[in-house]
Design an enzyme around this catalytic site. Sequence first.
Site, mmCIF file in Angstrom:
data_model
loop_
_atom_site.group_PDB
_atom_site.id
_atom_site.type_symbol
_atom_site.label_atom_id
_atom_site.label_comp_id
_atom_site.label_asym_id
_atom_site.label_seq_id
_atom_site.Cartn_x
_atom_site.Cartn_y
_atom_site.Cartn_z
ATOM 1 N N THR A 144 0.815 -1.215 0.000
ATOM 2 C CA THR A 144 0.000 0.000 0.000
ATOM 3 C C THR A 144 0.848 1.264 0.000
ATOM 4 O OG1 THR A 144 -1.504 1.313 1.399
ATOM 5 C CG2 THR A 144 -0.114 -0.251 2.532
ATOM 6 N N TYR B 1 -1.858 0.144 10.054
ATOM 7 C CA TYR B 1 -2.137 -0.531 8.783
ATOM 8 C C TYR B 1 -0.896 -0.494 7.883
ATOM 9 C CZ TYR B 1 -3.826 -1.144 4.018
ATOM 10 O OH TYR B 1 -3.974 -1.554 2.719
HETATM 11 C C1 UD1 Z 1 -6.717 4.669 0.667
HETATM 12 C C2 UD1 Z 1 -6.487 3.297 1.263
HETATM 13 C C3 UD1 Z 1 -5.161 3.237 1.922
HETATM 14 C C4 UD1 Z 1 -4.063 3.663 0.964
HETATM 15 C C5 UD1 Z 1 -4.380 5.043 0.411
HETATM 16 C C6 UD1 Z 1 -3.362 5.426 -0.632
HETATM 17 C C7 UD1 Z 1 -8.247 1.897 2.179
HETATM 18 C C8 UD1 Z 1 -9.282 1.749 3.250
HETATM 19 N N1 UD1 Z 1 -7.515 3.031 2.235
HETATM 20 O O1 UD1 Z 1 -6.819 5.599 1.732
HETATM 21 O O2 UD1 Z 1 -4.911 1.907 2.323
HETATM 22 O O3 UD1 Z 1 -2.848 3.730 1.644
HETATM 23 O O4 UD1 Z 1 -5.672 4.994 -0.205
HETATM 24 O O5 UD1 Z 1 -3.549 6.763 -1.020
HETATM 25 O O6 UD1 Z 1 -8.114 1.068 1.309
HETATM 26 N N2 UD1 Z 1 -12.773 11.545 1.781
HETATM 27 C C9 UD1 Z 1 -13.806 12.442 1.988
HETATM 28 N N3 UD1 Z 1 -15.029 11.932 2.346
HETATM 29 C C10 UD1 Z 1 -15.262 10.591 2.491
HETATM 30 C C11 UD1 Z 1 -14.207 9.687 2.259
HETATM 31 C C12 UD1 Z 1 -12.960 10.210 1.908
HETATM 32 O O7 UD1 Z 1 -13.638 13.648 1.880
HETATM 33 O O8 UD1 Z 1 -16.402 10.199 2.819
HETATM 34 C C13 UD1 Z 1 -11.463 12.081 1.340
HETATM 35 C C14 UD1 Z 1 -10.318 11.746 2.274
HETATM 36 O O9 UD1 Z 1 -10.169 12.713 3.265
HETATM 37 C C15 UD1 Z 1 -9.139 11.729 1.263
HETATM 38 C C16 UD1 Z 1 -9.775 11.188 -0.015
HETATM 39 O O10 UD1 Z 1 -11.173 11.454 0.111
HETATM 40 O O11 UD1 Z 1 -8.676 13.018 1.007
HETATM 41 C C17 UD1 Z 1 -9.587 9.700 -0.218
HETATM 42 O O12 UD1 Z 1 -9.958 9.007 0.965
HETATM 43 P P1 UD1 Z 1 -10.231 7.434 0.963
HETATM 44 O O13 UD1 Z 1 -11.028 7.045 -0.222
HETATM 45 O O14 UD1 Z 1 -10.762 7.070 2.319
HETATM 46 O O15 UD1 Z 1 -8.775 6.790 0.748
HETATM 47 P P2 UD1 Z 1 -7.425 7.069 1.559
HETATM 48 O O16 UD1 Z 1 -7.670 7.536 2.923
HETATM 49 O O17 UD1 Z 1 -6.555 7.910 0.679
#
Ligand code: UD1
Length: 328
Positions: free
Chosen positions: A119, A143
């Site tokens: 990852t 993780y």
């Molecule tokens: C994911 C992976 C992580 C990996 C990373 C690499 C999982 C659970 N997580 O995490 O293992 O290391 O990619 O970049 O597989 N966000 C919102 N609203 C939401 C959900 C997310 O604003 O409801 C934003 C987050 O703050 C972030 C972005 O969207 O800026 C992506 O978040 P998310 O899809 O949760 O992935 P990562 O946290 O980047």
Amino acid sequence: MSEPSILITGGAGYIGSHVLKQLAGRGERVVVLDNLSTGFREAVIHGQLVVGDTGDAGLVAELLDRHNVETVMHFAAHTIVPESVRDPLKYYANNTCSTRTLLEQCRRAGVRHFIFSSTAAVYGIPESGEADEETPTSPINPYGTSKLMSEWMLRDLAAASDMTYVALRYFNVAGSDPEGEVGQRTPNATLLIKVAAEAALGKRPRIAIFGTDYPTADGTGVRDYIHVSDLADAHLKALDYLRGGGASQVLNCGYGHGYSVREVLDTVERVHGAPLPIVEEARRAGDPPLLIARAERIRSVLGWEPRHDDLEFIVRTALEWEKKLTTE
Ligand code: UD1
């Protein structure tokens, strides 16, 4: 002895099931080991499913021998970052200790190749927001640490044996099989595009933007989103590479450019054709502002060429899968 085969741990999960589909398309012999803690029986569309744990040494030993396993693809893992902060030992037990058990059995059985789901979380918060494979690893949550420890075990085992491996460091995996056969079923998902697709279809009352004050162009977090089918293809390329005698590698899996949360949500609204119920919230703990892959190495080493480097396509496949789940 039976024909050589591939053991796929976690083959009933989101990424494993997409790889399984592509292996099926090539007629590869596979056996899936999944404890169904987060996977789904119906996602195993090819090969035999054995319900069990990668930490079960006896079961793993029996499978490796009975199926004459030549290559292991190891997807089985816990993947929720905040959960890993709350319950670190759960992550070290499954992601690290069970991987050690699996590797021990691989060594005993003479497994030749190992493809590991790592990852981008191993990088933590790189200063420039971009990471290549030489960027120092510095995970900021259990993780990422649990996966990095497995990378180290692989490195050391490969040095001490004939086994070769590819560790793929995934960036933000998203979307679903364009043919709609498999997809992301995870309940209580936390990944942005999955959550947005659920909100678009009314399965959630709202979607939150976590942080609008980041030092990025529009103030929201930027990530490198990669379509799950392109990621799956990278695994098949890694398999061919190792079978062809390639040396062990650690490779980033991303497109090399990013989109902000707002850009992603704009795309979901455009593709879906209706506004999303968006609310703005505070930053989520542990989120880097920017995380983008430098991903030249995977192209040069594996000859991998993405086919779906297109945010609209990623979003469309996520929405279509979400609609399909609604009618199941
Ligand atoms: C994911 C992976 C992580 C990996 C990373 C690499 C999982 C659970 N997580 O995490 O293992 O290391 O990619 O970049 O597989 N966000 C919102 N609203 C939401 C959900 C997310 O604003 O409801 C934003 C987050 O703050 C972030 C972005 O969207 O800026 C992506 O978040 P998310 O899809 O949760 O992935 P990562 O946290 O980047």
